[in-house]
Design an enzyme around this catalytic site. Structure first.
Site, mmCIF file in Angstrom:
data_model
loop_
_atom_site.group_PDB
_atom_site.id
_atom_site.type_symbol
_atom_site.label_atom_id
_atom_site.label_comp_id
_atom_site.label_asym_id
_atom_site.label_seq_id
_atom_site.Cartn_x
_atom_site.Cartn_y
_atom_site.Cartn_z
ATOM 1 N N VAL A 10 2.025 -0.904 5.773
ATOM 2 C CA VAL A 10 1.406 -1.139 7.591
ATOM 3 C C VAL A 10 0.248 -1.750 7.858
ATOM 4 O O VAL A 10 -0.636 -2.080 8.279
ATOM 5 C CB VAL A 10 1.451 0.398 8.305
ATOM 6 C CG1 VAL A 10 0.515 0.489 9.494
ATOM 7 C CG2 VAL A 10 2.863 0.708 7.958
ATOM 8 N N SER A 11 -0.941 -1.334 7.193
ATOM 9 C CA SER A 11 -2.542 -1.252 7.091
ATOM 10 C C SER A 11 -3.479 -1.678 6.228
ATOM 11 O O SER A 11 -3.308 -2.826 6.358
ATOM 12 C CB SER A 11 -2.806 -0.131 7.161
ATOM 13 O OG SER A 11 -4.313 -0.296 7.928
ATOM 14 N N ARG A 12 -3.488 -2.107 4.657
ATOM 15 C CA ARG A 12 -4.279 -1.847 3.886
ATOM 16 C C ARG A 12 -3.914 -3.534 3.472
ATOM 17 O O ARG A 12 -4.185 -4.153 3.440
ATOM 18 C CB ARG A 12 -3.881 -1.200 3.042
ATOM 19 C CG ARG A 12 -5.928 0.052 2.763
ATOM 20 C CD ARG A 12 -5.591 1.288 1.775
ATOM 21 N NE ARG A 12 -4.038 2.107 2.231
ATOM 22 C CZ ARG A 12 -3.797 3.156 1.662
ATOM 23 N NH1 ARG A 12 -4.933 3.576 0.665
ATOM 24 N NH2 ARG A 12 -2.374 4.094 2.046
ATOM 25 N N CYS A 39 0.974 -0.954 0.131
ATOM 26 C CA CYS A 39 -0.152 -0.160 -0.105
ATOM 27 C C CYS A 39 0.894 1.356 -0.003
ATOM 28 O O CYS A 39 2.243 1.139 -1.086
ATOM 29 C CB CYS A 39 -0.666 0.092 0.920
ATOM 30 S SG CYS A 39 -0.348 -0.639 2.619
ATOM 31 N N LEU A 40 0.822 2.209 -0.030
ATOM 32 C CA LEU A 40 1.327 3.172 0.825
ATOM 33 C C LEU A 40 2.839 3.057 0.997
ATOM 34 O O LEU A 40 3.512 3.677 1.110
ATOM 35 C CB LEU A 40 0.814 4.964 0.930
ATOM 36 C CG LEU A 40 -0.200 5.788 -0.080
ATOM 37 C CD1 LEU A 40 -0.425 6.988 0.111
ATOM 38 C CD2 LEU A 40 0.379 5.556 -1.867
ATOM 39 N N ALA A 41 2.079 3.319 3.028
ATOM 40 C CA ALA A 41 3.077 2.876 3.683
ATOM 41 C C ALA A 41 3.777 1.703 4.374
ATOM 42 O O ALA A 41 4.368 1.234 4.667
ATOM 43 C CB ALA A 41 3.055 3.158 5.051
#
EC number: 3.1.3.16
Length: 184
Positions: free
Chosen positions: A92-94, A88-90
């Site tokens: 970390v989450s998605r 995802c972008l970081a």
């Protein structure tokens, strides 16, 4: 930004947006497939197979509806002996949420053990509260059907994911470490 992609299981990596454009890192890890899950997900490199899922990092974003296509994409890649980066972008989450759903499907793990497995390879892994709820619901209501579907679709897996994941969790102190962090 970009601490490098992290290996979670053989042929399965999590990273961020920068990692997904790093041709040297992708080549070093033999990544042939990229699952991009962010607001502007789109194919970026030639010679790489993509699954692009437009999704916000918001507790109200429904990622559950993308679990099946994500699991299929990752699993088919790994069954061919190739490697998949989920980002995802970081990172970390998605991306972590989709990898947790995959691990839950290919093992008998619940969402928390799957999260600990991911964190053993990528310590910054932290799905937002909405994604955690979706994983809890997936564990309660759907994961058994997904496991059955995977077995019917692909037969017995030659991948040793359950053993790999159990070995990761059995590493000295890993569960104590995460229990300690939870108390902070």
């Amino acid at each position: 930004m970009g601490n490098g992609m992290n290996k979670i299981l053989p042929g399965l990596y999590i990273g961020n947006f920068k990692d997904a454009r790093d041709a040297e890192q992708l080549s070093k890890n033999k990544v042939t497939h990229i699952l991009s899950v962010h607001d502007s997900a789109r194919p970026m490199l030639e010679g790489v197979k993509y699954l692009c899922i437009p999704a916000a990092d918001s507790p109200s974003q429904n990622l559950t509806r993308h679990f099946k296509e994500s699991i299929k994409f990752i699993h088919e890649c790994r069954l061919r002996g190739e490697s998949c980066l989920v980002h995802c972008l970081a990172g970390v989450s998605r991306s972590v949420t989709l990898v947790i759903a995959y691990i839950m499907t290919v093992t008998d793990f619940g969402w928390e053990d799957a999260l600990h497995t991911v964190r053993a390879g990528r310590s910054c892994a932290n799905p937002n509260v909405g994604f955690q709820r979706q994983l809890q619901e997936f564990e309660k209501h759907e994961v058994h059907q997904y496991r059955q579907w995977l077995k019917e679709e692909y037969g017995e897996s030659p991948l040793q994911d359950a053993e790999e994941a159990k070995n990761i969790l059995a590493a000295p102190g890993i569960l104590k470490f995460w229990a300690f962090l939870r108390r902070l």
